[in-house]
Design an enzyme around this catalytic site. Structure first.
Site, short mmCIF file in Angstrom:
data_model
loop_
_atom_site.label_atom_id
_atom_site.label_comp_id
_atom_site.label_asym_id
_atom_site.label_seq_id
_atom_site.Cartn_x
_atom_site.Cartn_y
_atom_site.Cartn_z
N TRP A 1 -7.71 1.89 8.38
CA TRP A 1 -7.13 2.12 7.07
C TRP A 1 -6.78 3.59 6.88
CZ3 TRP A 1 -10.84 -0.94 3.26
CH2 TRP A 1 -10.69 -2.32 3.53
N LYS B 1 -2.34 0.02 6.56
CA LYS B 1 -3.21 -0.61 7.56
C LYS B 1 -2.58 -0.46 8.93
CE LYS B 1 -5.34 -3.48 4.13
NZ LYS B 1 -5.23 -4.66 3.28
N THR C 1 -6.74 -7.92 -18.52
CA THR C 1 -6.41 -6.73 -17.74
C THR C 1 -4.97 -6.33 -18.01
OG1 THR C 1 -5.60 -8.06 -15.91
CG2 THR C 1 -7.91 -7.46 -15.85
N GLU D 1 -13.10 -5.98 -15.71
CA GLU D 1 -13.94 -7.05 -15.17
C GLU D 1 -15.43 -6.70 -15.20
OE1 GLU D 1 -11.21 -5.83 -13.94
OE2 GLU D 1 -9.93 -7.36 -13.04
#
Lengths: 538, 538
Positions: free
Chosen positions: B439, B434, B181, B326
């Protein structure tokens, strides 16, 4: 990455999360039945719960004896997803074979169409493992039947646990389904389909270069759900969220054409006889077939003229495909390669009348008397297959060793393959004439003979020969019996113009009729027995 | 059925048997290079043989450091099919990260573009496991380089065994490739792709409802082959026999547009910045783009206006997709469901600007602070994924436990999902604010602020708060500095009209500029550090 199992649960779940609104339409004896994938999903779990209450365990075989409809579709998912094995029984088999396979598979329960009860009443006493019959009907009262014990499908579903969950631990190599071949000799042979095999086959059906099944399709499997998974279409349709049209019991050609028009079917699949009959029916019915993007034809070879008629007269794209019970079934699809689209129409049709190109995922070789054949469209060999949806054995059957070798399925189908990889069936292995170490296609000779203006039907067999091992012997029924006398030499001469000399039969025998089996196929076996000493004389 | 392995050998073999004549076109520094799949196949085996002669064993990592061209494609198949592991190294990573990943992967050899040698000359002494460099060039003389030992690709191929055969016993769960990555913090994390994972991902790309890759396609991956398998397109193209167009080193927008026109590309894939630049270049170039049936855009979210521009101005269908290192990478594709095609154009574009629907084969859930979110397009949650081409760990990396749980990949991407299942990214998890157990999307607030006529750029972060855990704090750069004084309240009022009261930032700070990383992204981390006591005061 490596541990995620390839099971039908993935297929089922996607239909429920993404395609709840899409429709499944069934033609039933009481009219058109419609519901959504959400209904299908709820009822599928109810069926699994009901079967669990009846005592069905993981690995148990549960049989179906039914036409194409939503009940059958529910069984297609409920039984494998609960970990049991969906055994679809071919309703067209002989009574003896049906008894054999139910006993051989050791089925514990049978889901059966109400209209098919009488057949089972005759054989019920011969079935050794069936513990109960579930009648697929929307009626709330038991029909008059001697079967015992019997359950009504809808009653079972009503009583099912609404919170039932499929077990999460089914292994991808666990059996999901099974189907027996319709054997021409001996007892049928069982093929087991694993979750993984059906999963990958469904992927294969969704590929743009095979059938390209998609959400926007409306799929009508005319091929029966009681044989070879209706070519896998119900599984793939659920995965991709395609609308399904299930044509129910004994659909007539007219009923099929009306369903295509009414439901705007985009892809329909059936055997050549279905499409021949539909072509005829369409002459007077003139149904609107403009929604069809593809007719898929397989099961046996479609004549090129049928492909041309659909495309030229009806403006419906028509695709030839090939497969068998042992291969889940898709093996080849006859689609042109892009650079073949510039060929003259005649050559295009010639290619499209072959069985086509191997679909991605499978491995094939064509094995002749001296090993793999050249890709020249001439050399004949038997089709050998292997791959993730090709069987590697028959279920508990010693005949496995006759058909499987080193992981390859020896199909018994004889084919040629051209330089581009298009496979064309030329015969069944058992019907080949083996002359002096070379193979002669009985089918090619028969087709050539039938093209003669005086010939009504023709059949060619291999007969033992003292020098050449076998030589071809032809049988013909003439259109006009009066012509018999001079025709034998005329026919041999006719074939001599078309084939190498050693292909021409040693003799032609003129018959009043050719013996046939109960389903109308030539009984070559009977001819072989009767004429086995024709060339040897003893 | 169950024992047939899902490996890249099946993919390679099909291309050789069925598509030998099809073309692979590469743009190189010395012009356009063309050859056939037959050439590709022969050279791929030669490369494997050459690597074997150099001592590469099954399981060994062999790295590539190269643009998109036929050499790289040969490596894509030679290395996995010989049982080794193709490690594509991202040439855009920092020097430190490149050193880290080559050492971490323990690569034994490196295949490298001639034009990229200078970079490696700088770091060669830090590489602990590299035993040799193979230079990807058609030249027959070694370039002047301090790397040692070096080999010329074409010389190695000339000396290779022409009868080389790939080993037949590679397990489907064997590693085939790996990619790291591009980490924003810390060292890159390695992802290993199995044969099975790439095989199934390739199937996924061929499905009619995802990319529908087919033989008739001409595929141009603009996405680099040095990162996430060029979205898997090279593997799938070989399987399905698609013509490939590989655009070589540093293609300009003009070069890409010319390739599309000259080679009649039907499907091209790249990130939004590529498509934005191409749109601009097309204004003056006016290349013939009529062959394009699909532009695929992923890597980061494409603005809806870009989709509209391609479809309305250029008449090119434009599809949004989503994935990550991934996930091999394809996860979602934004295609309308058939019944959504009746919606007004505005609603259609709104849906098509989302990341789209989960492709068949994967499992997804969107997990918010109170578990799985409702499918209402409102509730935010992190995207969790699992499936046969989703990683279950990072390669030899303790950070595995931060991102993987019970077989699920926790992507760190925050999304909403609508009732039809269309996923829309709204933030990265680390950038979420948060507040009081709820959220707040920093991205939504930033996009709203940037729509204000006085705002040049905007950035929102969560800052610790004594009562609410975190509260949003906004930073803006104004278009006209003179307006500063009154603007803060104006901006808060502006947001108050668009969002629930508790979403509105507690303050707006006006900056001359927002700190940026080396690749031009906002350095939110720097702002978070600097302002961490802004609401707590200590």
């Amino acid at each position: 990455m490596e541990n995620y199992p390839l099971t039908l649960h993935t297929v089922y779940e996607r239909s429920q999360s993404l395609f709840a609104k899409k429709e499944i339409v069934s033609r039933t004896s009481s009219g058109i039945h419609r519901y959504t994938y959400a209904d299908f999903g709820r009822r599928t779990k109810q069926l699994a719960s009901a079967l669990q209450c009846l005592g069905v365990d993981q690995g148990d075989r549960v049989a179906t004896f039914a036409w194409n409809h939503h009940y059958h579709l529910e069984a297609y998912f409920a039984i494998p997803c609960m970990g049991a094995v969906l055994h679809t029984v071919n309703i067209r088999l002989s009574v003896e074979h049906i008894v054999y396979i139910l006993n051989h598979a050791e089925d514990r329960f049978l889901l059966i169409d109400e209209g098919l009860l009488p057949l089972f009443e005759k054989i019920k006493d011969q079935l050794k493992t069936i513990e109960g019959y579930i009648i697929l009907t929307d009626k709330k009262e038991l029909p008059d039947t001697t079967l015992h014990p019997v359950y009504l499908y809808e009653n079972l579903l009503e009583e099912a646990d609404p919170l039932y969950k499929f077990p999460a631990d089914i292994h991808e190599n666990a059996p999901a389904g099974m189907c027996y071949t319709s054997a021409t000799t001996g007892n049928p042979k069982g093929v087991v389909y694993t979750h993984r095999g059906i999963y990958l086959h469904s992927f294969g059906i969704g590929l743009a270069d095979s059938l390209g099944l998609a959400e926007r399709d409306t799929v009508m499997p005319i091929v029966p759900m009681f044989h070879v998974n209706a070519w896998g279409l119900p599984f793939a349709s659920v995965w991709f969220g395609s609308k399904q049209v299930l044509p129910g019991p004994m659909p007539t050609p007219e009923a099929l054409l009306r369903l295509i028009a009414d439901e705007k079917v985009t892809i329909a699949a059936g055997v050549p006889t279905v499409w021949t009959a539909a072509l005829k029916a369409q002459e007077s019915l003139q149904a609107d077939l403009s929604s069809l993007r593809a007719v898929i034809c397989g099961g046996s070879a479609a004549p090129r003229a049928l492909i041309e008629s659909y495309e030229q007269q009806l403006k419906v794209p028509f695709f030839h495909a090939y497969g068998m019970t042992e291969t889940t079934p898709l093996v080849t699809v006859a689609r042109l390669k892009s650079y073949q689209e510039d060929l003259p129409p005649d050559e295009q049709y010639e290619i499209r009348a072959t069985q086509g190109l191997l679909v991605p995922g499978l491995d094939m070789k064509i094995v002749g008397p001296r090993g793999e054949v050249a890709w020249n469209g001439q050399e004949m060999g038997e089709i050998w297959l292997r791959g993730p949806w090709v069987a590697t054995e028959y279920y508990k059957d010693p005949r496995t060793q006759e058909s499987f070798q080193d992981g390859w399925l020896q199909t018994g189908d004889i084919a040629v393959i051209d330089a581009e990889g298009f496979v064309k069936l030329v015969d069944r292995a058992k019907d080949l004439v083996k002359s002096g170490g070379e193979w002669i296609s009985s089918l090619d000779l028969e087709n050539a003979l039938m093209a003669h203006p005086n010939v009504f039907e023709a059949c060619v067999i291999g007969v033992p020969h003292p020098k050449w091992e076998e030589r071809p012997l032809a049988f013909v029924v003439l259109k006009d019996a009066a012509l018999q006398a001079g025709d034998k030499n005329e026919l041999l001469h006719f074939l001599g113009n078309k084939f190498a000399k050693w292909w021409v039969p040693d003799d032609v025998i003129i018959l009043e009729e050719i013996p046939r089996s109960s389903v109308g196929k030539f009984l070559k076996r009977a001819l072989r027995e009767q004429y086995q000493t024709y060339f040897t004389g003893n």
